[in-house]
Scaffold this motif. Structure first.
Motif: not given
Length: 267
Positions: A1-22
């Motif tokens: 099953m494909s997941t996004l766990h390894s694809l989290h990325r920074p949301l600009g310079s907020t310090g938040l790391n987010v999945s590419p899909l919300g």
């Protein structure tokens, strides 16, 4: 099953790391005055809890809600109990939806009241990101109301981690990025006029969330290509985009969206 766990990325310079899909949650709380091609039934608590559990399992950590989404916030509070650290929560301020009608208030008092109410409903002591829910008069809101100044104060007080603007114009998006942490823009196969906001965010290190990435379910292509894949290729082809918010209550659609996003992003 494909997941996004390894694809989290920074949301600009907020310090938040987010999945590419919300996960967009308007359909958890509101079924009137919404623009979708098909009618739907608001899921019950069991179905909603299962959907959130599936989203987590698929590597989604970003959840998008708003006071204007009917009962969405007040349902999410109990549904996310004990999971606060697993989610980046985005909510809004400025738009209220009552008795089938939207009304807008961007004043300082309402902004503070709205955010404090969201905190109570979501049963949390901070919201990761609060966006201004524009009525379309983007420049007027940013230049002539106190909403941004109030959000800046709420951020200093630690009640929100970041703030930004969900607007409808290029000019509004560009101005919003000057003081805000993030802009939410419409960007899809049918509608790319706000691309300059994506370019500017990339140059400034600001966050971009894309709304209507699948054109609210209306995406269509002539050449037999999967419209979801083509949509994600466009959206994630822009390096300024942190995440796309997709509002689905269908577990099969959610799995399909995640699988295609993971493929497009090389996960």
């Amino acid at each position: 099953m494909s997941t996004l766990h390894s694809l989290h990325r920074p949301l600009g310079s907020t310090g938040l790391n987010v999945s590419p899909l919300g996960l967009g949650t308007v359909k958890l709380g509101r079924d009137q005055g919404v623009k979708y091609p098909n009618g739907f039934r608001i899921p019950d608590d069991r179905e909603a809890a299962d959907l959130l559990a599936l989203a987590r399992e698929l590597g989604i950590n970003l959840i998008d809600t708003a006071p204007a989404y009917g009962r969405s916030e007040e349902r999410l509070g109990p549904l996310l109990r004990g999971q606060r650290q697993d989610w980046v929560i985005v909510s809004k301020t400025g738009e209220e939806f009552e008795d089938g009608q939207s009304r807008f208030d961007f004043g300082a008092a309402h902004t503070r009241l709205s955010v404090e109410r969201s905190l109570r409903r979501l049963e949390t002591d901070y919201i990761d990101l609060v966006l201004v829910h524009s009525d379309g008069n983007d420049l007027q809101i940013l230049q002539q109301t106190e909403v941004y100044a109030t959000l800046e104060k709420l951020k200093q007080e630690g009640l929100i981690r970041g703030f930004g603007f969900s607007g409808k114009t290029v000019e509004g998006g560009l101005l919003a990025l000057e003081r805000g942490d993030c802009a939410m823009v419409t960007y899809n196969l049918n509608e790319q006029t706000e691309k300059p906001v994506l370019d500017q965010a990339l140059a400034m290190g600001r966050g971009i969330l894309v709304k209507k990435a699948l054109a609210s379910g209306h995406a269509c292509l002539a050449d037999g290509q999967d419209p979801v894949r083509a949509s994600f290729e466009l959206v994630f082809g822009h390096p300024g985009v942190a995440a796309a918010i997709v509002g689905t209550i269908n577990p099969q659609h959610l799995r399909h969206n995640v699988a295609l996003a993971a493929e497009v992003l090389g996960g």
